[in-house]
Write a protein that holds these residues in place. Structure first.
Motif, mmCIF file in Angstrom:
data_model
loop_
_atom_site.group_PDB
_atom_site.id
_atom_site.type_symbol
_atom_site.label_atom_id
_atom_site.label_comp_id
_atom_site.label_asym_id
_atom_site.label_seq_id
_atom_site.Cartn_x
_atom_site.Cartn_y
_atom_site.Cartn_z
ATOM 1 N N LEU A 39 -17.022 9.799 -16.451
ATOM 2 C CA LEU A 39 -17.933 9.483 -17.693
ATOM 3 C C LEU A 39 -18.914 8.303 -17.449
ATOM 4 N N SER A 40 -18.669 7.561 -16.506
ATOM 5 C CA SER A 40 -19.513 6.266 -16.475
ATOM 6 C C SER A 40 -20.673 6.821 -15.181
ATOM 7 N N LEU A 41 -20.481 7.865 -14.604
ATOM 8 C CA LEU A 41 -21.410 8.535 -13.728
ATOM 9 C C LEU A 41 -21.062 7.466 -12.443
ATOM 10 N N GLY A 42 -20.056 7.158 -12.235
ATOM 11 C CA GLY A 42 -19.792 6.314 -10.789
ATOM 12 C C GLY A 42 -19.822 4.859 -11.106
ATOM 13 N N VAL A 43 -20.159 4.456 -12.166
ATOM 14 C CA VAL A 43 -20.517 2.967 -12.309
ATOM 15 C C VAL A 43 -19.259 2.333 -12.508
ATOM 16 N N PHE A 44 -17.986 2.925 -12.759
ATOM 17 C CA PHE A 44 -16.702 2.385 -12.783
ATOM 18 C C PHE A 44 -16.422 2.089 -11.440
ATOM 19 N N LEU A 77 -17.788 0.539 -9.396
ATOM 20 C CA LEU A 77 -18.043 -1.092 -9.048
ATOM 21 C C LEU A 77 -16.781 -1.916 -9.526
ATOM 22 N N VAL A 78 -16.219 -1.645 -10.597
ATOM 23 C CA VAL A 78 -15.078 -2.081 -11.224
ATOM 24 C C VAL A 78 -13.912 -2.070 -10.233
ATOM 25 N N ILE A 79 -13.762 -0.767 -9.839
ATOM 26 C CA ILE A 79 -12.526 -0.635 -8.907
ATOM 27 C C ILE A 79 -12.912 -1.355 -7.489
ATOM 28 N N ASN A 80 -13.979 -1.475 -6.892
ATOM 29 C CA ASN A 80 -14.110 -2.037 -5.943
ATOM 30 C C ASN A 80 -14.108 -3.783 -6.193
ATOM 31 N N ALA A 81 -14.165 -4.318 -7.255
ATOM 32 C CA ALA A 81 -14.123 -5.691 -7.692
ATOM 33 C C ALA A 81 -12.573 -5.841 -7.739
ATOM 34 N N LEU A 82 -11.811 -4.782 -8.294
ATOM 35 C CA LEU A 82 -10.276 -4.932 -8.376
ATOM 36 C C LEU A 82 -9.784 -4.843 -7.043
ATOM 37 N N MET A 83 -10.208 -4.078 -6.155
ATOM 38 C CA MET A 83 -9.534 -4.162 -4.800
ATOM 39 C C MET A 83 -9.996 -5.514 -4.179
ATOM 40 N N LEU A 84 -11.140 -6.084 -4.411
ATOM 41 C CA LEU A 84 -11.431 -7.312 -3.735
ATOM 42 C C LEU A 84 -10.450 -8.363 -4.364
ATOM 43 N N TRP A 85 -10.164 -8.639 -5.582
ATOM 44 C CA TRP A 85 -9.312 -9.178 -6.153
ATOM 45 C C TRP A 85 -7.954 -9.162 -5.838
ATOM 46 N N LEU A 86 -7.550 -7.877 -5.647
ATOM 47 C CA LEU A 86 -6.072 -7.497 -5.331
ATOM 48 C C LEU A 86 -5.927 -7.961 -3.500
ATOM 49 N N THR A 87 -7.098 -8.043 -2.745
ATOM 50 C CA THR A 87 -7.148 -8.606 -1.346
ATOM 51 C C THR A 87 -6.899 -10.078 -1.639
ATOM 52 N N SER A 88 -7.539 -10.746 -2.554
ATOM 53 C CA SER A 88 -7.389 -12.251 -2.737
ATOM 54 C C SER A 88 -5.926 -12.564 -3.136
ATOM 55 N N ALA A 89 -5.354 -11.664 -3.828
ATOM 56 C CA ALA A 89 -3.929 -12.138 -4.260
ATOM 57 C C ALA A 89 -3.008 -11.850 -2.931
ATOM 58 N N ILE A 90 -3.453 -10.760 -2.269
ATOM 59 C CA ILE A 90 -2.466 -10.355 -1.096
ATOM 60 C C ILE A 90 -2.758 -11.572 -0.017
ATOM 61 N N GLY A 91 -3.796 -12.053 0.146
ATOM 62 C CA GLY A 91 -4.134 -13.249 1.078
ATOM 63 C C GLY A 91 -3.352 -14.285 0.811
ATOM 64 N N GLY A 92 -3.390 -14.712 -0.596
ATOM 65 C CA GLY A 92 -2.677 -15.771 -1.395
ATOM 66 C C GLY A 92 -1.006 -15.840 -1.018
ATOM 67 N N TRP A 93 -0.583 -14.553 -0.995
ATOM 68 C CA TRP A 93 0.770 -14.272 -0.807
ATOM 69 C C TRP A 93 1.119 -14.648 0.875
ATOM 70 N N PHE A 94 0.136 -14.335 1.533
ATOM 71 C CA PHE A 94 0.316 -14.633 3.044
ATOM 72 C C PHE A 94 -0.188 -15.986 3.334
ATOM 73 N N GLY A 95 -0.847 -16.866 2.263
ATOM 74 C CA GLY A 95 -1.257 -18.030 2.655
ATOM 75 C C GLY A 95 -2.696 -18.154 3.544
#
Length: 129
Positions: free
Chosen positions: A64-69, A71-89
């Motif tokens: 529906l967003s013609l693929g623009v969403f 970008l949101v998925i990529n941002a969430l993956m980056l944010w998840l990477t930050s959280a996982i990195g935090g878990w591993f210090g």
């Protein structure tokens, strides 16, 4: 594969340098490079495992967003990477969604440019053992 890891680490480093909301803990330059390599490895695993599942689940929104969403998925993956990195210090942190969104944009552009120079062994018909 190692070159792609280095390209992702460089892209993450560029985003870290350009955005004040993405931070890398202090230490020696060698430690910072090792942290970026570890974060790039986590980022690659997240993108290989979680992102396809998330993309399929949100496929109607992506269409529906013609693929623009994506970008949101990529941002969430980056944010998840930050959280996982935090878990591993690891000492690498993304502060908030907007920094993740702009970081994902920067990482996408830098990775695209670097991967264009690296090329793809499969396209050239080479196989590595």
């Amino acid at each position: 594969m190692l070159l792609r890891l280095l390209a992702n680490a460089a892209a993450l480093g560029v985003a870290t340098l350009l955005l004040p909301g993405i931070t890398l803990g202090g230490g020696s330059p060698v430690r910072m490079v090792l942290v970026l390599l570890a974060v790039a490895l986590v980022f690659g695993i997240v993108n290989a495992v979680v992102k396809p599942i998330f993309t399929v689940v949100t496929l109607p929104v992506v269409l529906l967003s013609l693929g623009v969403f994506l970008l949101v998925i990529n941002a969430l993956m980056l944010w998840l990477t930050s959280a996982i990195g935090g878990w591993f210090g690891l000492g690498w942190h993304v502060d908030g969604f907007w920094n993740a969104l702009f970081g994902a944009l920067i990482i996408s552009v830098v990775s695209f440019v670097l991967n264009a120079f690296i090329g793809d062994d499969r396209r050239r018909g080479r196989r590595r053992a």
